[in-house]
Design an enzyme around this catalytic site. Structure first.
Site, PDB file in Angstrom:
ATOM      1  N   GLU A  53     -36.677 -16.387 -11.586  1.00 45.45           N
ATOM      2  CA  GLU A  53     -37.379 -15.485 -10.688  1.00 45.45           C
ATOM      3  C   GLU A  53     -37.480 -16.073  -9.278  1.00 45.45           C
ATOM      4  O   GLU A  53     -37.295 -15.371  -8.281  1.00 45.45           O
ATOM      5  CB  GLU A  53     -38.796 -15.200 -11.210  1.00 45.45           C
ATOM      6  CG  GLU A  53     -38.828 -14.586 -12.597  1.00 45.45           C
ATOM      7  CD  GLU A  53     -39.004 -15.625 -13.690  1.00 45.45           C
ATOM      8  OE1 GLU A  53     -39.792 -15.395 -14.602  1.00 45.45           O
ATOM      9  OE2 GLU A  53     -38.334 -16.691 -13.614  1.00 45.45           O
ATOM     10  N   THR A 203     -19.321 -39.930 -43.326  1.00 45.22           N
ATOM     11  CA  THR A 203     -18.597 -39.546 -42.104  1.00 45.22           C
ATOM     12  C   THR A 203     -18.710 -40.643 -41.050  1.00 45.22           C
ATOM     13  O   THR A 203     -17.731 -40.984 -40.378  1.00 45.22           O
ATOM     14  CB  THR A 203     -19.139 -38.223 -41.544  1.00 45.22           C
ATOM     15  OG1 THR A 203     -18.984 -37.201 -42.528  1.00 45.22           O
ATOM     16  CG2 THR A 203     -18.399 -37.815 -40.275  1.00 45.22           C
ATOM     17  N   LEU A 211     -18.909 -38.405 -31.522  1.00 47.55           N
ATOM     18  CA  LEU A 211     -19.902 -37.323 -31.457  1.00 47.55           C
ATOM     19  C   LEU A 211     -20.299 -36.992 -30.022  1.00 47.55           C
ATOM     20  O   LEU A 211     -21.424 -36.577 -29.753  1.00 47.55           O
ATOM     21  CB  LEU A 211     -21.147 -37.660 -32.282  1.00 47.55           C
ATOM     22  CG  LEU A 211     -20.931 -37.954 -33.771  1.00 47.55           C
ATOM     23  CD1 LEU A 211     -22.271 -38.137 -34.476  1.00 47.55           C
ATOM     24  CD2 LEU A 211     -20.124 -36.862 -34.448  1.00 47.55           C
TER      25      LEU A 211
END
Length: 351
Positions: A53, A203, A211
């Site tokens: 705004e 993993t 990552l």
């Protein structure tokens, strides 16, 4: 498209420019309309900076027009002091007579107070214009506020016959690469739009993942991994200190540089403990990228909102089976020669 919808659609379009930079704040867009024409527009660019705004009002070249204009904003204007002053104060001070809002803000310090303050000041306020689209735009923010947990995305790639990896017998064996350079970009776009990313022990140890966001513009998410016995070698990417990282373990707790060790209680739900850390750190979205066991834990706990599955055309015959989703609705898109299937939790599961 009705006039109100047309201007609100522009607000939503503007809001998306803030993707990956506003969290934990929502993405918000705003336009100022005078005599049916947009005379100012803006969006929330980054957490801690001016709200939509403020930017939209500041972009109006002739400020006298504000007294005969309508302000469209995708999310209810704030009425509290945070990192910036309340937007409702500015709207009232500029004597804007009419405000159209996409959806109300569920944040407890706003939650209807912004609209109430505007109406008390004699401003006409219309709410619920393209409300569904406005809420979906900020589904991570909405989930965090209403469910008090992050928005959880499950992400994996699988072969045409439903495997996510070979049956590797020892660390160091090459893993199955399913994504191609094009689809990898899409996956990293998801990372750039998420606050945190999680992998399980297998993993972390067998893939040595970074990552990070390397194939898409944007910040890398906070990294998280399960390492109960602290087996991840110090030389691995996850411990390189390049990105804030949480390691969930049963051995210790504390911080070393950019890495924080969080003590897990195996007598309690691991998923819920991870959610508590994310909630406490105000990380409102999480991608779980593997492996199969970690993904299945979140599925079994019912702690997921979206699953993005990349399905290739190759078949491998045997290997590690992909996780199993029991319910949800799905849509399918083709990208980079692969199918991307997006599941949403629901009463129906479409294959």
């Amino acid at each position: 498209m009705q006039v109100e919808d047309r201007f609100m659609a522009r607000c939503l379009e503007l809001a998306r420019h803030g993707a990956g930079r506003t969290a934990p704040n929502p993405m918000v867009g705003a336009v100022v309309v005078h005599n049916g024409e947009i005379v100012g527009e803006g969006y929330h660019r980054q957490c801690g900076e001016a709200h939509a705004e403020v930017n939209a009002i500041a972009s109006v070249k002739d400020e006298t027009l504000l007294r005969w204009s309508t302000l469209y904003v995708s999310l209810e204007p704030c009425a509290h002091h945070g990192k910036t002053p309340p937007c409702v104060d500015l709207i009232i001070r500029k004597r804007i007579p009419r405000v159209v809002v996409g959806c109300l803000d569920p944040f407890p310090e706003v939650s209807g107070r912004g609209v109430e303050r505007l109406r008390e000041a004699g401003i006409q306020v219309i709410t619920g214009v393209m409300e569904k689209e406005a809420r979906e735009l900020n589904e991570a923010f909405m989930t965090f506020q209403t469910k008090e947990r992050p928005f959880v995305t499950l992400k994996w790639a699988e072969s045409a016959d439903g495997f996510i990896d070979y049956k590797r017998m020892e660390n160091g064996q090459p893993r199955l690469f399913i994504s191609n350079p094009i689809t990898r970009m899409r996956s990293h776009k998801l990372r750039a739009e998420s606050a945190a990313i999680l992998v399980g022990t297998h993993t972390a140890l067998w893939d040595n993942p970074s990552l990070t966001t390397r194939y898409w513009a944007g910040a890398s998410p906070v990294r998280m991994a399960i390492d109960l016995d602290l087996k991840i070698p110090k030389s691995f990417h996850l411990l390189d200190g390049s990105t804030p990282t949480f390691i969930f373990t049963t051995c210790c707790e504390g911080r070393i540089g950019n890495t924080e060790y969080v003590l897990l209680d195996l007598g309690k739900s691991v998923v819920e403990q991870i959610m508590q850390v994310l909630r406490h750190r105000k990380l409102n979205s999480l991608i779980v990228e593997g492996g199969a066991n970690m993904l299945q834990q979140f599925i079994d706990a019912g702690c997921w909102d979206r699953a993005v599955v990349e399905k290739s055309t190759q078949e491998i015959g045997m290997g590690v089976r992909a996780p199993i989703l029991l319910n949800g609705t799905a849509k399918i898109e083709q990208f980079g020669g692969h199918a991307f299937i997006e599941y949403r939790r629901g009463s129906e599961y479409l294959t």
